[in-house]
Design a protein around this motif. Structure first.
Motif, short mmCIF file in Angstrom:
data_model
loop_
_atom_site.label_atom_id
_atom_site.label_comp_id
_atom_site.label_asym_id
_atom_site.label_seq_id
_atom_site.Cartn_x
_atom_site.Cartn_y
_atom_site.Cartn_z
N GLN A 135 -8.21 -11.60 16.30
CA GLN A 135 -7.70 -10.90 15.26
C GLN A 135 -8.32 -9.91 14.73
O GLN A 135 -9.20 -9.00 15.08
N PRO A 136 -7.29 -8.98 14.30
CA PRO A 136 -7.97 -7.83 13.48
C PRO A 136 -9.49 -7.93 12.41
O PRO A 136 -9.65 -7.38 12.72
N TYR A 145 -11.91 -4.68 16.52
CA TYR A 145 -10.49 -5.10 16.94
C TYR A 145 -9.85 -5.16 15.82
O TYR A 145 -8.57 -4.71 16.00
N ASP A 146 -9.41 -4.74 14.02
CA ASP A 146 -8.91 -4.35 13.84
C ASP A 146 -8.58 -2.32 14.32
O ASP A 146 -7.20 -2.72 13.82
N TRP A 149 -6.05 -3.03 17.20
CA TRP A 149 -4.78 -4.00 16.84
C TRP A 149 -3.81 -2.81 16.20
O TRP A 149 -3.04 -2.86 16.66
N PRO A 161 1.32 -9.30 21.49
CA PRO A 161 0.05 -9.79 20.92
C PRO A 161 -0.93 -10.02 22.63
O PRO A 161 -2.52 -9.24 22.76
N ILE A 200 -2.24 -6.78 24.14
CA ILE A 200 -3.60 -6.53 23.60
C ILE A 200 -4.27 -7.07 23.90
O ILE A 200 -5.92 -6.16 24.10
#
Length: 123
Positions: free
Chosen positions: A58-59, A65-66, A69, A77, A80
């Motif tokens: 997740q971000p 990762y933030d 995204w 997703p 990604i």
């Protein structure tokens, strides 16, 4: 998982891998300088680095990762996740070749259910 520690604009994946290697080089030298190792009573220590990609993230997992995204906001997703794995493999390969860092393997870490390895096929 270098991407968990990378901070865009501050600390790259390459910086993370160099830091890990630097610590392992220092530990190797320290251990191998012990009398028992030098005399042959104990084996020398050697190492290889396994880079880990995340099947799912997740971000909120890290600043890297933030940002990832945000750049890929319109992607599925699962795509990604695979793109992030490919980014890691590319960086790790370059670090191995350019800086002789002993990266010996790639691991795909995390929950398998719902996050198939096929998402990361290109990596």
């Amino acid at each position: 998982a270098p991407q968990l520690f990378a901070i865009p604009g501050t600390l790259t994946m390459e910086d993370v891998l160099k830091s890990v290697n630097k610590g392992l080089v220092r530990a190797t030298k320290e251990y191998n300088s012990h009398e028992a190792v030098e005399s042959g009573d104990e084996p020398e220590y050697a190492y290889g680095i396994i880079v880990c990609a995340m099947r799912y993230f997740q971000p909120s997992f890290s600043p890297y990762y933030d940002a990832f995204w945000q750049v890929h906001a319109h992607e599925d997703p699962h795509r990604i996740y695979g793109l992030a794995s490919m980014a890691l493999v590319t960086a790790a390969y370059d670090m191995k070749k350019q800086h002789d860092i002993p990266i010996v393997a790639f691991d795909l870490a995390g929950a398998e259910n719902g996050y198939p390895a096929s998402d990361h096929f290109d990596a």
